[in-house]
Design a protein around this motif. Structure first.
Motif, PDB file in Angstrom:
ATOM      1  N   VAL A   1      -5.127 -18.120  55.825  1.00  0.00           N
ATOM      2  CA  VAL A   1      -5.006 -16.680  55.438  1.00  0.00           C
ATOM      3  C   VAL A   1      -6.024 -16.772  54.189  1.00  0.00           C
ATOM      4  O   VAL A   1      -5.678 -17.316  53.467  1.00  0.00           O
ATOM      5  CB  VAL A   1      -3.773 -16.350  55.354  1.00  0.00           C
ATOM      6  N   ARG A   2      -6.743 -15.901  53.829  1.00  0.00           N
ATOM      7  CA  ARG A   2      -7.614 -15.857  52.765  1.00  0.00           C
ATOM      8  C   ARG A   2      -7.408 -14.602  52.109  1.00  0.00           C
ATOM      9  O   ARG A   2      -7.577 -13.399  52.954  1.00  0.00           O
ATOM     10  CB  ARG A   2      -9.164 -16.220  52.839  1.00  0.00           C
ATOM     11  N   VAL A   3      -7.696 -14.295  50.783  1.00  0.00           N
ATOM     12  CA  VAL A   3      -7.567 -12.981  50.017  1.00  0.00           C
ATOM     13  C   VAL A   3      -8.510 -12.955  48.953  1.00  0.00           C
ATOM     14  O   VAL A   3      -8.741 -13.734  48.229  1.00  0.00           O
ATOM     15  CB  VAL A   3      -6.235 -12.743  49.827  1.00  0.00           C
ATOM     16  N   LYS A   4      -9.112 -11.719  48.865  1.00  0.00           N
ATOM     17  CA  LYS A   4      -9.831 -11.420  47.365  1.00  0.00           C
ATOM     18  C   LYS A   4      -9.083 -10.231  46.789  1.00  0.00           C
ATOM     19  O   LYS A   4      -9.262  -9.143  47.123  1.00  0.00           O
ATOM     20  CB  LYS A   4     -11.193 -11.252  47.794  1.00  0.00           C
ATOM     21  N   PRO A   5      -8.018 -10.781  45.841  1.00  0.00           N
ATOM     22  CA  PRO A   5      -7.065  -9.555  45.420  1.00  0.00           C
ATOM     23  C   PRO A   5      -7.949  -8.578  44.572  1.00  0.00           C
ATOM     24  O   PRO A   5      -7.714  -7.234  44.638  1.00  0.00           O
ATOM     25  CB  PRO A   5      -6.010 -10.362  44.467  1.00  0.00           C
ATOM     26  N   GLY A   6      -9.099  -8.882  43.960  1.00  0.00           N
ATOM     27  CA  GLY A   6      -9.673  -7.909  43.105  1.00  0.00           C
ATOM     28  C   GLY A   6     -10.213  -6.968  43.915  1.00  0.00           C
ATOM     29  O   GLY A   6     -10.383  -5.658  43.537  1.00  0.00           O
ATOM     30  N   SER A   7     -10.712  -7.356  45.254  1.00  0.00           N
ATOM     31  CA  SER A   7     -11.517  -6.270  45.886  1.00  0.00           C
ATOM     32  C   SER A   7     -10.662  -5.926  47.257  1.00  0.00           C
ATOM     33  O   SER A   7     -11.260  -5.085  48.077  1.00  0.00           O
ATOM     34  CB  SER A   7     -12.746  -6.746  46.315  1.00  0.00           C
ATOM     35  N   SER A   8      -9.458  -6.260  47.156  1.00  0.00           N
ATOM     36  CA  SER A   8      -8.335  -6.067  48.109  1.00  0.00           C
ATOM     37  C   SER A   8      -9.065  -6.327  49.646  1.00  0.00           C
ATOM     38  O   SER A   8      -9.234  -5.563  50.560  1.00  0.00           O
ATOM     39  CB  SER A   8      -8.113  -4.456  48.381  1.00  0.00           C
ATOM     40  N   LYS A   9      -9.638  -7.510  49.936  1.00  0.00           N
ATOM     41  CA  LYS A   9     -10.050  -8.057  51.122  1.00  0.00           C
ATOM     42  C   LYS A   9      -9.205  -9.190  51.663  1.00  0.00           C
ATOM     43  O   LYS A   9      -8.872  -9.999  51.083  1.00  0.00           O
ATOM     44  CB  LYS A   9     -11.448  -8.381  51.081  1.00  0.00           C
ATOM     45  N   VAL A  10      -9.162  -9.226  53.196  1.00  0.00           N
ATOM     46  CA  VAL A  10      -8.230 -10.032  53.685  1.00  0.00           C
ATOM     47  C   VAL A  10      -9.068 -10.716  54.792  1.00  0.00           C
ATOM     48  O   VAL A  10      -9.439  -9.790  55.548  1.00  0.00           O
ATOM     49  CB  VAL A  10      -6.859  -9.648  53.999  1.00  0.00           C
ATOM     50  N   GLU A  11      -8.943 -11.982  55.212  1.00  0.00           N
ATOM     51  CA  GLU A  11      -9.305 -12.642  56.376  1.00  0.00           C
ATOM     52  C   GLU A  11      -8.416 -13.461  56.789  1.00  0.00           C
ATOM     53  O   GLU A  11      -7.649 -14.253  56.139  1.00  0.00           O
ATOM     54  CB  GLU A  11     -10.548 -13.392  56.006  1.00  0.00           C
ATOM     55  N   VAL A  12      -8.111 -13.396  58.178  1.00  0.00           N
ATOM     56  CA  VAL A  12      -7.190 -14.362  58.909  1.00  0.00           C
ATOM     57  C   VAL A  12      -7.841 -15.172  60.020  1.00  0.00           C
ATOM     58  O   VAL A  12      -8.565 -14.466  60.883  1.00  0.00           O
ATOM     59  CB  VAL A  12      -5.832 -13.423  59.395  1.00  0.00           C
ATOM     60  N   ASP A  13      -7.742 -16.427  60.164  1.00  0.00           N
ATOM     61  CA  ASP A  13      -8.473 -17.096  61.032  1.00  0.00           C
ATOM     62  C   ASP A  13      -7.234 -17.438  62.246  1.00  0.00           C
ATOM     63  O   ASP A  13      -6.346 -18.139  61.735  1.00  0.00           O
ATOM     64  CB  ASP A  13      -8.920 -18.568  60.359  1.00  0.00           C
ATOM     65  N   LEU A  14      -7.747 -17.209  63.438  1.00  0.00           N
ATOM     66  CA  LEU A  14      -6.792 -17.586  64.463  1.00  0.00           C
ATOM     67  C   LEU A  14      -7.159 -18.435  65.382  1.00  0.00           C
ATOM     68  O   LEU A  14      -8.571 -18.569  65.724  1.00  0.00           O
ATOM     69  CB  LEU A  14      -6.379 -16.089  65.363  1.00  0.00           C
ATOM     70  N   GLU A  15      -6.596 -19.366  65.892  1.00  0.00           N
ATOM     71  CA  GLU A  15      -6.885 -20.344  66.983  1.00  0.00           C
ATOM     72  C   GLU A  15      -6.944 -19.608  68.241  1.00  0.00           C
ATOM     73  O   GLU A  15      -6.142 -19.096  68.756  1.00  0.00           O
ATOM     74  CB  GLU A  15      -5.814 -21.362  66.994  1.00  0.00           C
ATOM     75  N   VAL A  16      -8.509 -19.925  68.967  1.00  0.00           N
ATOM     76  CA  VAL A  16      -8.463 -19.402  70.055  1.00  0.00           C
ATOM     77  C   VAL A  16      -8.150 -20.312  71.349  1.00  0.00           C
ATOM     78  O   VAL A  16      -8.204 -21.606  71.146  1.00  0.00           O
ATOM     79  CB  VAL A  16     -10.097 -19.369  70.485  1.00  0.00           C
ATOM     80  N   ASP A  17      -7.374 -19.625  72.333  1.00  0.00           N
ATOM     81  CA  ASP A  17      -6.917 -20.440  73.192  1.00  0.00           C
ATOM     82  C   ASP A  17      -7.811 -20.758  74.310  1.00  0.00           C
ATOM     83  O   ASP A  17      -8.281 -20.026  75.126  1.00  0.00           O
ATOM     84  CB  ASP A  17      -5.814 -19.563  74.039  1.00  0.00           C
ATOM     85  N   THR A  18      -8.392 -22.092  74.140  1.00  0.00           N
ATOM     86  CA  THR A  18      -9.703 -22.527  75.205  1.00  0.00           C
ATOM     87  C   THR A  18      -9.222 -22.947  76.497  1.00  0.00           C
ATOM     88  O   THR A  18      -9.953 -22.975  77.569  1.00  0.00           O
ATOM     89  CB  THR A  18     -10.227 -23.821  74.356  1.00  0.00           C
ATOM     90  N   GLN A  19      -7.796 -22.972  76.660  1.00  0.00           N
ATOM     91  CA  GLN A  19      -7.280 -23.124  78.118  1.00  0.00           C
ATOM     92  C   GLN A  19      -7.103 -21.872  78.888  1.00  0.00           C
ATOM     93  O   GLN A  19      -6.560 -21.815  80.035  1.00  0.00           O
ATOM     94  CB  GLN A  19      -5.956 -23.845  77.928  1.00  0.00           C
ATOM     95  N   SER A  20      -7.296 -20.736  78.315  1.00  0.00           N
ATOM     96  CA  SER A  20      -6.973 -19.397  78.935  1.00  0.00           C
ATOM     97  C   SER A  20      -7.871 -19.096  79.865  1.00  0.00           C
ATOM     98  O   SER A  20      -9.079 -19.644  79.948  1.00  0.00           O
ATOM     99  CB  SER A  20      -7.068 -18.325  77.723  1.00  0.00           C
TER     100      SER A  20
END
Length: 611
Positions: A88-107
């Motif tokens: 999880v990454r955040v830029k508090p000054g500009s109120s931006k968030v990014e979340v990295d999720l693992e992709v299920d490659t077996q799906s």
């Protein structure tokens, strides 16, 4: 913010006893309010008292409280962040968030044969800030106390697709001078100054991009999330001066102003209306509150009525358009504007939007056009059209197909008697064309068309004549003689252009032309088959001899032309003739069909010209 902002927001919505405890309390309050609305005879009673506490800033100055929304994911299909969240990454000054999720490659939904550059193992959710949240807060419910916490922003997270953009590169600013404690971010990074560069934010210096701060995701229920959750509950405080009245406070919580009625509160209006008879309730709602309403909403307006009773009463006050009930034009405007509004409503029954050019040719005055169109449609400048203000109610159309069919038939009959909306616009050009091509040689002998239609009448088309006259008076219960002739002409054109049942409609078209070709005395005799003369007007006959409409007809015939009636006179006449008291429903239905109210509140017969 220390820890993960999503975890804090998630924890803030859960009481210590779990979700079920909160939902149970909410359901109790809702049930109490619903029961009170159903019975307006009883006084309001207190269902539950809850103390409200406000925490302006629950955390330290470097922490922020966000709410994360996932608009592309339904609630029953969560992301399961505890299992798939990588970073999880955040830029508090500009109120931006990014979340990295693992992709299920077996799906089964994952394509392993895709090219290397598109073979993703990580999906990134990027945020965009939602609308202004100054009127919102995060509440924590504990027993009979709710603690409101200041909210910094609402984030809407959607999948980011940079790999689909040619040449796109995602580089992140390296973290510098960021203090970490157990993997939790403690503040915003500050880039070091170089040489003699000024560090006071001068405009001479290029603006450094804000770096991403990496956070550790903490699921709801963890020690870190529980710590923040505890801080969102006020331990002590002081009373806040409350200067609003109880009524103003309740109205501020449920503003609910309808279209075109900025200062009307729907909840308050409904409570006031429930003491009125159903007919007055509907009339007041459609004319004063909302011109377009769904049937399920109208059921709340009539909790004391069955669906059948409501559906039987509604057509007197509203017409069905795209599965929604729309106020009848005759309740809002006089004949001219009512006719134009009906033509617009008719177009909306055919399609979801109407071209602006059509509306401007129909209603040339801009102020009048806005007055009629604003409650019915939204103007779209790019598409140059008016879109119906509410999406079609497919549920009503599906479950009440018989009502939909009845309304379609009513619109069909009304459309046949409506004048061409653009006819007047081209009337001058048509006259010029006719004058330029008109022969100066007088025509000898009878008109071939007229002679033919009279022959048809002689050959026995009385049933068709009665059918077209029935159509005229089904659409409008009261008609003047000129209006009947005008309606017959439109019916003749309408039936002649219908190709669904050519022989039958051609016969009806001929019958309508036959009626138009008759002398006034002959047409009057034909009209009396389906209508009763009242001074210089005709009122459709009632199928039942012992009906309230016949009482109204008798009273108006006993009056001088343009005479008025009072409600009590009608009730007394009905009691004398029908030998029983009539219900409010019977009264209002009969009155709405053939009468209108004047400025003094008395009833007068409709003028017979209204389409």
């Amino acid at each position: 913010e220390e820890g993960d902002p999503h975890a804090v927001a998630a924890a803030a919505t859960l009481p210590e006893g779990g979700v079920d405890a909160m939902e149970t309390d909410t359901d109790r309050v809702g049930a109490g309010e619903g029961a009170d609305d159903m019975d307006v005879e009883d006084e309001d009673f207190v269902v539950r008292e809850i103390d409200v506490y406000f925490t302006p800033k629950p955390f330290d100055k470097d922490s922020k409280l966000y709410i994360m929304q996932y608009p592309l994911r339904p609630c029953w299909r969560p992301y399961e962040l505890g299992e798939v969240c990588k970073e999880v990454r955040v830029k508090p000054g500009s109120s931006k968030v990014e979340v990295d999720l693992e992709v299920d490659t077996q799906s089964d939904n994952y394509d392993p044969e895709v090219s290397g550059s598109l073979r993703l193992t990580t999906q990134t959710l990027s945020s965009s800030e939602a609308a202004d949240v100054s009127d919102y807060a995060v509440g924590v419910l504990r027993g009979n106390m709710v603690h409101l916490n200041h909210l910094d922003a609402v984030m809407q997270l959607r999948p980011s697709m940079p790999h689909l953009i040619s040449g796109a590169s995602r580089t992140r600013q390296p973290l510098q001078q960021v203090e970490t404690n157990g993997g939790r971010a403690g503040g915003q990074a500050v880039p070091p100054a170089k040489g003699n560069e000024r560090s006071d934010g001068s405009k001479d210096l290029p603006k450094e991009p804000e770096p991403w701060i990496s956070l550790t995701y903490e699921p709801a229920g963890s020690d870190v999330a529980s710590k923040y959750y505890a801080e969102m509950v006020a331990s002590e405080g002081r009373p806040i001066d409350f200067t609003m009245s109880t009524q103003d406070y309740a109205l501020s919580l449920c503003p609910g102003g309808p279209t075109g009625s900025k200062n009307i509160n729907r909840s308050q209006v409904i409570r006031e209306m429930l003491s009125l008879p159903l007919e007055e309730r509907l009339k007041k709602w459609f004319t004063e509150v909302s011109q377009v309403t769904r049937f399920v909403a109208l059921m709340h307006l009539a909790p004391d009525c069955s669906e059948e009773d409501l559906l039987e009463t509604l057509p007197g006050y509203a017409d069905l358009v795209r599965g929604l009930w729309v106020c009848r034009s005759s309740l809002l405007y006089d004949d001219g504007l009512a006719s134009k509004r009906d033509q617009i409503m008719l177009e909306f029954t055919k399609m979801e939007s109407i071209p602006v050019k059509y509306v401007e040719r129909l209603i040339r005055d801009e102020r009048t056009r806005n007055m009629i169109l604003n409650p019915l449609g939204k103007r779209r400048e790019k598409l140059q059209d008016y879109k119906f203000i509410v999406a079609a109610d497919s549920s009503f159309i599906k479950h009440y197909s018989h009502i939909v069919k009845e309304q379609e038939n009513a619109w069909s009959v009304r459309a046949a008697t409506m004048p061409d909306p653009l006819e007047k616009c081209s009337a001058t050009e048509q006259r010029k064309t006719k004058n330029s091509t008109k022969s100066n040689i007088p025509v000898k002998g009878p008109d071939p068309v007229m002679g033919k239609t009279k022959d048809v009448l002689v050959q026995g088309s009385e049933n068709h004549v009665r059918s077209v006259l029935d159509s005229v008076f089904t659409a409008n219960k009261v008609r003047s003689f000129p209006a009947v002739v005008r309606d017959l002409r439109h019916l003749a054109v309408k039936y002649a252009s219908d190709r669904k049942d050519g022989a039958r409609f051609q016969a009806l078209s001929n019958a309508a032309q036959t009626c138009v070709s008759l002398s006034r005395k002959e047409l009057d005799a034909s009209i009396r088959l389906v209508a009763v003369p009242v001074h210089d007007l005709y009122v459709q006959k009632s199928e039942e001899k012992a009906s309230v409409r016949n009482c109204l007809i008798k009273l108006f015939r006993d009056r001088v032309p343009n005479g008025t009636l009072k409600k009590q006179e009608i009730l007394d006449c009905a009691l004398s003739i029908l030998k029983r008291k009539i219900s409010e429903k019977e009264y209002h239905q009969a009155v709405s069909e053939i009468c209108i109210s004047n400025e003094d509140g008395h009833l007068v017969l409709k003028n017979g010209e209204m389409p």
